[in-house]
Structures are given as structure tokens and as C-alpha cells.
Design an enzyme around this catalytic site. Sequence first.
Site, PDB file in Angstrom:
ATOM      1  CB  SER A   1      -1.133 120.697  51.022  1.00  0.00           C
ATOM      2  OG  SER A   1      -0.211 119.690  51.346  1.00  0.00           O
TER       3      SER A   1
ATOM      4  CG  ASP B   1       0.687 120.990  58.580  1.00  0.00           C
ATOM      5  OD1 ASP B   1       1.275 119.934  58.293  1.00  0.00           O
ATOM      6  OD2 ASP B   1       0.354 121.841  57.726  1.00  0.00           O
TER       7      ASP B   1
ATOM      8  CG  HIS C   1      -1.483 119.111  56.155  1.00  0.00           C
ATOM      9  ND1 HIS C   1      -0.610 120.081  55.716  1.00  0.00           N
ATOM     10  CD2 HIS C   1      -1.858 118.414  55.045  1.00  0.00           C
ATOM     11  CE1 HIS C   1      -0.448 119.977  54.419  1.00  0.00           C
ATOM     12  NE2 HIS C   1      -1.208 118.984  53.982  1.00  0.00           N
TER      13      HIS C   1
END
Length: 345
Positions: free
Chosen positions: A191, A284, A314
Site C-alpha cells: 500500500s 481493491d 486491499h
Amino acid sequence: MASLSESFEAGAARGMLGLPAAMLRIMAGKPVVRDGHTLDVQCQLLLKIMRLRGVQLGAGNVETQRHQMVAQSSTLAPRAHGRVEVRELVVAGGDDSLAARCYRPEDADGAAIVFYHGGGFVLGDLDSHDGVCRALADRARATVISIDYRRAPEHVAPAAARDAIAAFRDIAARADDFEIDARRIAVAGDSAGGNLAAVVAQQTKDDTIPPSAQLLLYPAVDFAEDKPSKDRLATGFFLEKTSMDWFEGHYLPEGCDKRDPMVSPLRGELAGVAPAIVITAGFDPLRDEGEAYGAALETAGVTTTSRREAGLLHGFANFAGGVERAREALDHAADALRARFDAIS
């Protein structure tokens, strides 16, 4: 150390997610389909549990969110199969020294991974990704050094990126001290950490010791333009549009150039960066920009392995201790990185 209640919650969550598939489907409800992908049933049940517990990512008080992320991450954190030695370190940062944590598996052979945790540049720390780093060290048979870079809102962009770059350069310069092979130091992150790993790969590509590879797990790489998945998957899948707006509002200072490669690496010069492994998740909101980055790397002539984990969410690396497909995805990512190390040795 986890509290008794947190340990009980972790055991209960793992037990529930480990129920037979037919029972999981009954508990999770009707299958969820988006863009031709079916959400993994364990992920679907996990989302249901989160909603019942009132878990919301990126909202409200920063310190509360930070505590919740550590607690949530430890609940389903992946586990190492073998023994991993862990010790605390200090490395250079952009303005001052940084805390870091070193994970060395028994079968380490000098390959190393400099790891940057996720959390929207606001949340996450060495503890929130402790399980991920242990598992990655174990699976990739490599020393992992996790970096405690500065977070927003206390330190806005590009402080985190400067820390990430300085830490990599310090580790590379002191490779002998860390008992690692300077030829085989990768950067990795998930991320926001994937963003930082990509920035480091770009900014250090002409260094005497550049990264040998980059592993980007569902990376955030472009603040300048929203890709379609941000709208199609805006609600209901853990990371939401409101979450991303909250993170951006804390991380980017007023007047920040969102096309600056130090914050949006998709806008940077990609030719000559380290070979890349880009892993995205089908459910995601960041999926499309991660895949755009993989495509841009390939166009720039960079050796790139891109993989979409179609049924996952995610943040799946932090769920890999309870979600089977997440564990498999993390294993695939580690195997791909290990293959890169083996090609160099």
C-alpha cells in the site's frame, strides 16, 4: 504484547475463518461479484465481522486508528514456519535516525529486503507489520529490515519518502555490518509502503548500490488521477474512497504537486529501475493504478511480473494468517522475489 482479550479475539477469528467452505458460505451470504471476479468467501466473512465490530479504516482520531490497525493486524497476521531471529536496529533517516527491525531466518543466505509498511502514510508501524515481515523473511529466505519512517500528519510529504531513501542508502552502504549481500538488496512494501518502495527504486537507480528488485503489494502510486477502480470499488471492501481521502488529507500538504514522483511514482522516470513484482487485489480501489504502474514499467523496458489476486481485498498480507488465498498470495510474492535473488547469486 497482545492483551488477553485480543488473543482470544485472534483465536476466535482464525477459528471462524477455518470453518468448512459450505458453512463459510452460509455465514458470509450470497457471493459478491465485481468486474467478473468473485470475492473470496473468507474475505467476505471477514468484512462482515469487521462491519459488526464497527471497524472503519481511515476515520476519526489518528491515535485511535493507529491502535486499531495494530490490533487488527495482529488478529490474522501470517506466521513464519521456521525460526526467525528478530532484533532492533537504528538506521539513517531523512533528517534524523530511525528505528528499524531486522528479521533473519535460519536459512538466510545474504539476500535482504528493505521493507516499508502500509497504513496510508498515517497508520502502521513496526508492530502492525511484524507478522508480515516474519513471514516474508521465512518464505523468501532473506533478511528483512523493516523501516519505521515518519508518518503524517506530524510529518507530511515528502518526509516519508526521504526517510525511505535515506534508510535504503544507509543499509546498502553498511551491508557488511548487517551481514547481507549488497548485490541482493530488494525494496518492498504494501500500500503506502509500496509507494515508498517504488520511490526508492526510482531515486536510487543510479546509485553505486541500487536495489536489485522491488516487490510492490497493492501499491498506491498516483495521487494525480483517480483510476476507474476507485469509483467501482469505492465502498464495502475495507479500503474505501472516504478512507483514501482521509489519508491524502493528512499526508499531502496544501499546495503539494500531486504529479511529483516523490509522492506519485507513476509520474516518475521508470527506465532503468530494478526488476519489479507488482501484486494487486481484485477488490481493491487501488487495483487499477497498481496495474497501470506494472504496465508502465513494462513499457519502460523494466523486467516486470504483474499478478492480480482476483478474489482478495486491499491489505491481504495482514490477513494471511487466517485467509487461505491471502496466504497463498503472500507465498507467491515471496517465491517471485526469491527467484530474483537466485538469478543474481
